[in-house]
Enzyme design. Sequence first.
Site: not given
Length: 356
Positions: A53, A55-56, A104, A109, A218
């Site tokens: 995702g 945002g990291h 991960k 995922d 998250h």
Amino acid sequence: MKKFINKVDDVVVEQMQGMAAAHADIKICVEPKYMYRSDSPNSEKVALVSGGGSGHEPMHGGFVGFGMLDGACPGEMFTSPTPDQMLECASKVNGGPGVLFIVKNYTGDVMNFDMATEMLHEEGIPVQSILVDDDVAVKDSLYTAGRRGVGTTVLLEKIVGGAAEAGYNLDQCADLARKVNTNGRSMGIALTSCTVPAAGKPNFEISDEEIEFGVGIHGEPGRKRIAHTTADELTSMMANGILEDEAYTRVVREWDRVKGEWEEKEITNEPLKKGDEVIVMVNSLGGTPLSELYVVYRKLAEICEAKGIKIVEKLVGSYITSLEMQGCTITMLKADSEIKKFWNAPVNTPGMRWGV
């Protein structure tokens, strides 16, 4: 919600476009979404592909480049990329020696990378897939079966990326990735929540007097919620959570590329002990300034010295974030000569650069 965005639906594509505009050696595809090295495919090296995702950042797109990843698949914010992204990206960067997926441990995922692995095999592309599950905070979480994959992912991408550049074959890259994962441990603390653009409100509520000890990237709950305290106390809690972690044995599914099927392997993470050499990462979850990270590193170095553990290399900065979350993670990786060699190998990516 105050953010530098235009339309919520365009955030991921526009950040990809911005990165490509800023870094000429990175190319992008927007349908399906993936990023790749401009010199791909390379017939002389194994291709490394990861994703997750958005945002990291800088993980994973910021680690595309010489000495790290050949391709990265960004999902929507905090949402897994899809198998077609992974398949197209892997096919684009594969030069012949094969593809290593770095995954991960999050349910979405894992499921989607597993599907992509099987599809690549059907297309005759050699492929291996290695899971990262280094978060010592909790055994299971809202998003996983087993430990979450967090900071060791960054170190693994750097080390195995260096090995791939040096000519390691696919099986050697997979073996090294597995070794890095089994020797890496992470722990995190959140002071605040973060806001996913599509939600428009904080992921979770936490008061000014509280912290989440063992938070996931998250915002998943950790071990407990406790009263906020000094930097030294918080650093000690994270460091001790790692150093006191016992041997951890679990069964993982790995792809047997010869048989073309999944097989189960039992793998054990051995605890850190006096005399070990380690690579450490003190990482901001997005909103913690560098000045505070150095306060954390100061205490961490003191703790390691007292325990007889030698820090041989270190990273201090923002490498795996959670949007604007105020918080910090510590990662410790037991390092042997092979790991140290490829850690120090040249790297040139937007998020990490040395030796070039």
